[in-house]
Motif scaffolding. Structure first.
Motif, PDB file in Angstrom:
ATOM      1  N   ALA A   1     -21.547 -46.000 -64.739  1.00 49.28           N
ATOM      2  CA  ALA A   1     -21.004 -46.367 -63.435  1.00 49.28           C
ATOM      3  C   ALA A   1     -19.815 -45.463 -63.137  1.00 49.28           C
ATOM      4  CB  ALA A   1     -20.570 -47.831 -63.426  1.00 49.28           C
ATOM      5  N   GLY A   2     -19.725 -45.003 -61.896  1.00 52.27           N
ATOM      6  CA  GLY A   2     -18.655 -44.092 -61.519  1.00 52.27           C
ATOM      7  C   GLY A   2     -17.448 -44.764 -60.891  1.00 52.27           C
ATOM      8  N   ASP A   3     -17.493 -46.088 -60.710  1.00 50.07           N
ATOM      9  CA  ASP A   3     -16.338 -46.811 -60.178  1.00 50.07           C
ATOM     10  C   ASP A   3     -16.344 -48.231 -60.725  1.00 50.07           C
ATOM     11  OD1 ASP A   3     -17.624 -48.771 -58.159  1.00 50.07           O
ATOM     12  OD2 ASP A   3     -18.451 -46.851 -57.530  1.00 50.07           O
ATOM     13  N   GLY A   4     -15.221 -48.921 -60.541  1.00 51.74           N
ATOM     14  CA  GLY A   4     -15.073 -50.245 -61.129  1.00 51.74           C
ATOM     15  C   GLY A   4     -16.040 -51.278 -60.587  1.00 51.74           C
ATOM     16  N   LYS A   5     -16.304 -51.248 -59.291  1.00 53.77           N
ATOM     17  CA  LYS A   5     -17.216 -52.228 -58.705  1.00 53.77           C
ATOM     18  C   LYS A   5     -18.634 -52.065 -59.242  1.00 53.77           C
ATOM     19  CE  LYS A   5     -18.833 -54.114 -54.295  1.00 53.77           C
ATOM     20  NZ  LYS A   5     -20.251 -54.114 -54.724  1.00 53.77           N
ATOM     21  N   ALA A   6     -19.116 -50.812 -59.300  1.00 59.03           N
ATOM     22  CA  ALA A   6     -20.454 -50.567 -59.847  1.00 59.03           C
ATOM     23  C   ALA A   6     -20.506 -50.960 -61.323  1.00 59.03           C
ATOM     24  CB  ALA A   6     -20.833 -49.096 -59.677  1.00 59.03           C
ATOM     25  N   GLY A   7     -19.406 -50.714 -62.026  1.00 57.19           N
ATOM     26  CA  GLY A   7     -19.347 -51.093 -63.441  1.00 57.19           C
ATOM     27  C   GLY A   7     -19.463 -52.593 -63.634  1.00 57.19           C
ATOM     28  N   LEU A   8     -18.779 -53.353 -62.798  1.00 57.16           N
ATOM     29  CA  LEU A   8     -18.838 -54.811 -62.898  1.00 57.16           C
ATOM     30  C   LEU A   8     -20.232 -55.325 -62.563  1.00 57.16           C
ATOM     31  CD1 LEU A   8     -17.347 -57.427 -63.435  1.00 57.16           C
ATOM     32  CD2 LEU A   8     -16.587 -57.429 -61.051  1.00 57.16           C
ATOM     33  N   ASP A   9     -20.873 -54.741 -61.564  1.00 54.87           N
ATOM     34  CA  ASP A   9     -22.239 -55.143 -61.204  1.00 54.87           C
ATOM     35  C   ASP A   9     -23.204 -54.892 -62.360  1.00 54.87           C
ATOM     36  OD1 ASP A   9     -21.376 -55.900 -58.708  1.00 54.87           O
ATOM     37  OD2 ASP A   9     -21.976 -54.032 -57.723  1.00 54.87           O
ATOM     38  N   LEU A  10     -23.092 -53.722 -63.002  1.00 53.08           N
ATOM     39  CA  LEU A  10     -23.974 -53.408 -64.137  1.00 53.08           C
ATOM     40  C   LEU A  10     -23.669 -54.309 -65.331  1.00 53.08           C
ATOM     41  CD1 LEU A  10     -24.067 -49.507 -63.989  1.00 53.08           C
ATOM     42  CD2 LEU A  10     -25.999 -51.067 -63.653  1.00 53.08           C
ATOM     43  N   PHE A  11     -22.403 -54.636 -65.520  1.00 58.07           N
ATOM     44  CA  PHE A  11     -22.025 -55.521 -66.620  1.00 58.07           C
ATOM     45  C   PHE A  11     -22.701 -56.880 -66.472  1.00 58.07           C
ATOM     46  CE2 PHE A  11     -19.166 -58.644 -68.585  1.00 58.07           C
ATOM     47  CZ  PHE A  11     -19.012 -58.099 -69.857  1.00 58.07           C
ATOM     48  N   ARG A  12     -22.753 -57.374 -65.260  1.00 60.50           N
ATOM     49  CA  ARG A  12     -23.337 -58.697 -65.011  1.00 60.50           C
ATOM     50  C   ARG A  12     -24.862 -58.687 -65.131  1.00 60.50           C
ATOM     51  NH1 ARG A  12     -19.134 -59.818 -60.148  1.00 60.50           N
ATOM     52  NH2 ARG A  12     -17.845 -61.403 -61.170  1.00 60.50           N
ATOM     53  N   THR A  13     -25.492 -57.566 -64.794  1.00 60.75           N
ATOM     54  CA  THR A  13     -26.961 -57.534 -64.768  1.00 60.75           C
ATOM     55  C   THR A  13     -27.588 -56.996 -66.048  1.00 60.75           C
ATOM     56  OG1 THR A  13     -26.920 -55.371 -63.665  1.00 60.75           O
ATOM     57  CG2 THR A  13     -27.017 -57.319 -62.262  1.00 60.75           C
ATOM     58  N   ARG A  14     -26.912 -56.070 -66.736  1.00 62.32           N
ATOM     59  CA  ARG A  14     -27.506 -55.430 -67.896  1.00 62.32           C
ATOM     60  C   ARG A  14     -27.063 -56.017 -69.229  1.00 62.32           C
ATOM     61  NH1 ARG A  14     -30.394 -50.886 -67.520  1.00 62.32           N
ATOM     62  NH2 ARG A  14     -31.028 -51.709 -69.544  1.00 62.32           N
ATOM     63  N   HIS A  15     -26.008 -56.827 -69.249  1.00 63.32           N
ATOM     64  CA  HIS A  15     -25.537 -57.487 -70.477  1.00 63.32           C
ATOM     65  C   HIS A  15     -25.427 -56.492 -71.635  1.00 63.32           C
ATOM     66  CE1 HIS A  15     -26.240 -61.147 -68.235  1.00 63.32           C
ATOM     67  NE2 HIS A  15     -27.505 -60.802 -68.065  1.00 63.32           N
ATOM     68  N   PRO A  16     -24.546 -55.504 -71.534  1.00 61.59           N
ATOM     69  CA  PRO A  16     -24.449 -54.466 -72.566  1.00 61.59           C
ATOM     70  C   PRO A  16     -23.926 -55.004 -73.890  1.00 61.59           C
ATOM     71  CG  PRO A  16     -22.603 -54.299 -71.047  1.00 61.59           C
ATOM     72  CD  PRO A  16     -23.539 -55.320 -70.467  1.00 61.59           C
ATOM     73  N   VAL A  17     -24.243 -54.272 -74.972  1.00 62.02           N
ATOM     74  CA  VAL A  17     -23.721 -54.636 -76.287  1.00 62.02           C
ATOM     75  C   VAL A  17     -22.288 -54.159 -76.447  1.00 62.02           C
ATOM     76  CG1 VAL A  17     -25.982 -54.669 -77.387  1.00 62.02           C
ATOM     77  CG2 VAL A  17     -24.657 -52.546 -77.377  1.00 62.02           C
ATOM     78  N   ALA A  18     -21.852 -53.213 -75.602  1.00 59.57           N
ATOM     79  CA  ALA A  18     -20.471 -52.734 -75.616  1.00 59.57           C
ATOM     80  C   ALA A  18     -20.198 -51.993 -74.311  1.00 59.57           C
ATOM     81  CB  ALA A  18     -20.216 -51.820 -76.804  1.00 59.57           C
ATOM     82  N   VAL A  19     -18.911 -51.889 -73.980  1.00 63.48           N
ATOM     83  CA  VAL A  19     -18.478 -51.178 -72.779  1.00 63.48           C
ATOM     84  C   VAL A  19     -17.462 -50.118 -73.179  1.00 63.48           C
ATOM     85  CG1 VAL A  19     -17.357 -51.366 -70.520  1.00 63.48           C
ATOM     86  CG2 VAL A  19     -18.799 -53.244 -71.361  1.00 63.48           C
ATOM     87  N   VAL A  20     -17.657 -48.901 -72.671  1.00 62.76           N
ATOM     88  CA  VAL A  20     -16.665 -47.836 -72.820  1.00 62.76           C
ATOM     89  C   VAL A  20     -16.058 -47.617 -71.448  1.00 62.76           C
ATOM     90  CG1 VAL A  20     -16.260 -45.423 -73.419  1.00 62.76           C
ATOM     91  CG2 VAL A  20     -17.878 -46.792 -74.753  1.00 62.76           C
ATOM     92  N   LEU A  21     -14.753 -47.819 -71.346  1.00 63.45           N
ATOM     93  CA  LEU A  21     -14.106 -47.986 -70.036  1.00 63.45           C
ATOM     94  C   LEU A  21     -12.926 -47.037 -69.858  1.00 63.45           C
ATOM     95  CD1 LEU A  21     -13.636 -49.755 -67.446  1.00 63.45           C
ATOM     96  CD2 LEU A  21     -12.277 -51.269 -68.893  1.00 63.45           C
ATOM     97  N   ASP A  22     -12.968 -46.237 -68.797  1.00 64.33           N
ATOM     98  CA  ASP A  22     -11.812 -45.441 -68.417  1.00 64.33           C
ATOM     99  C   ASP A  22     -10.816 -46.347 -67.682  1.00 64.33           C
ATOM    100  OD1 ASP A  22     -10.170 -43.267 -68.065  1.00 64.33           O
ATOM    101  OD2 ASP A  22     -11.225 -42.515 -66.302  1.00 64.33           O
ATOM    102  N   LEU A  23      -9.538 -45.978 -67.692  1.00 62.22           N
ATOM    103  CA  LEU A  23      -8.533 -46.812 -67.038  1.00 62.22           C
ATOM    104  C   LEU A  23      -8.385 -46.518 -65.551  1.00 62.22           C
ATOM    105  CD1 LEU A  23      -5.504 -47.143 -69.485  1.00 62.22           C
ATOM    106  CD2 LEU A  23      -7.295 -48.796 -68.968  1.00 62.22           C
ATOM    107  N   ILE A  24      -8.440 -45.248 -65.189  1.00 65.27           N
ATOM    108  CA  ILE A  24      -8.200 -44.869 -63.799  1.00 65.27           C
ATOM    109  C   ILE A  24      -9.538 -44.731 -63.093  1.00 65.27           C
ATOM    110  CG2 ILE A  24      -7.145 -43.164 -62.281  1.00 65.27           C
ATOM    111  CD1 ILE A  24      -5.271 -42.443 -64.582  1.00 65.27           C
ATOM    112  N   LEU A  25      -9.857 -45.725 -62.251  1.00 70.75           N
ATOM    113  CA  LEU A  25     -11.164 -45.799 -61.604  1.00 70.75           C
ATOM    114  C   LEU A  25     -11.005 -46.123 -60.117  1.00 70.75           C
ATOM    115  CD1 LEU A  25     -12.992 -48.027 -64.238  1.00 70.75           C
ATOM    116  CD2 LEU A  25     -13.469 -45.607 -63.827  1.00 70.75           C
ATOM    117  N   PRO A  26     -11.946 -45.674 -59.297  1.00 73.07           N
ATOM    118  CA  PRO A  26     -11.978 -46.133 -57.898  1.00 73.07           C
ATOM    119  C   PRO A  26     -12.420 -47.594 -57.818  1.00 73.07           C
ATOM    120  CG  PRO A  26     -13.275 -44.103 -58.226  1.00 73.07           C
ATOM    121  CD  PRO A  26     -12.970 -44.662 -59.585  1.00 73.07           C
ATOM    122  N   GLN A  27     -12.143 -48.219 -56.707  1.00 79.73           N
ATOM    123  CA  GLN A  27     -12.593 -49.593 -56.374  1.00 79.73           C
ATOM    124  C   GLN A  27     -11.829 -50.665 -57.167  1.00 79.73           C
ATOM    125  OE1 GLN A  27     -14.873 -50.217 -53.988  1.00 79.73           O
ATOM    126  NE2 GLN A  27     -15.917 -48.267 -53.709  1.00 79.73           N
TER     127      GLN A  27
END
Length: 246
Positions: free
Chosen positions: A52-78
């Motif tokens: 995901a290239g922004d925070g909103k898309a990341g949250l949507d994928l987190f809710r739908t794909r149920h990942p085993v882990a998340v690698v997260l940048d701090l400075i993101l759009p949205q």
């Protein structure tokens, strides 16, 4: 992206085709070149990758794909990385979140720990180190767990619902306080060093100060001990660490 980060790409000339998918890792990063680096790192180890290239898309994928882990940048759009980390942990406290950022200040690391981040890797990074930290966080998640409800003294802790009571009165614990308490209850009457707690609970092999652990223990005592000044459950073993007595 710095020249050091670009070198990561040059280290990886071939991608091993996945033979057995180990689960999905969600990468939330807005730099396309870094996305490519991370995709290659995890694909080589047979993980499926969602980017995901922004925070909103990341949250949507987190809710739908149920990942085993998340690698997260701090400075993101949205949505900022800090806010996203906190939201993800409120949705799924057991899903590891590994922050990947160029920010190195200790205050930022401590804030992220308080928000629930499981580990923190600073850019530029070693692909081998990042992979080791992600896999360690996933192993901790898969560790066999005890009964969701744990009772000791006047306390009743429901780890599944993340609720706590002392003498029948609700007590508010943070996500990291629940994680620390659970680790203690999984290792009763064992002396646990500060370094071990930082590694196993926070996910750090090394950290600038062990005061992080001391402060969390102090807060747990204030919330759960009948007399925080004279604890009977969370004991200090001077020169060694801490011991939990049910």
């Amino acid at each position: 992206m710095s020249s050091s980060e670009v070198l990561v790409l040059e280290e990886m000339e071939q991608v091993v085709a996945p033979k057995l998918e180990l689960g999905t890792i969600l990468v939330v990063e807005d730099d396309p070149r870094m996305q490519k680096v991370l995709r290659r790192i995890f694909a080589e180890q047979s993980y499926s990758i969602e980017v995901a290239g922004d925070g909103k898309a990341g949250l949507d994928l987190f809710r739908t794909r149920h990942p085993v882990a998340v690698v997260l940048d701090l400075i993101l759009p949205q949505i900022s990385g800090r806010e996203l980390c906190q939201t993800m942990k409120s949705i799924s406290p057991d899903t590891p979140v590994i922050v990947l950022s160029a920010i190195t200040e200790v205050v930022d690391k401590v804030l992220l720990l308080e928000l629930g981040a499981d580990d923190y890797v600073t850019k530029p990074f070693s692909p081998r180190e990042l992979m080791a930290r992600v896999q360690a966080a996933i192993r901790r998640r898969k560790r066999p767990t005890q009964s969701a409800i744990y009772r000791f003294g006047e306390c009743e802790i429901d780890f599944e619902r993340m609720t706590a009571k002392r003498s029948g009165v609700a007590v508010v614990l943070t996500s990291h306080e629940f994680k620390l308490l659970r680790f203690f209850t999984e290792h009763p009457e064992r002396v646990l060093s500060r370094d071990l707690l930082l590694n196993e609970v926070w996910g750090y092999n090394s950290y600038p100060t062990t005061r992080t652990v001391d402060n969390q223990i102090l807060k747990l005592r204030q919330k759960l001990e009948p007399d925080p000044a004279n604890p009977v459950h969370l004991l200090t073993i001077y020169g060694a660490g801490y011991k939990f007595i049910p």
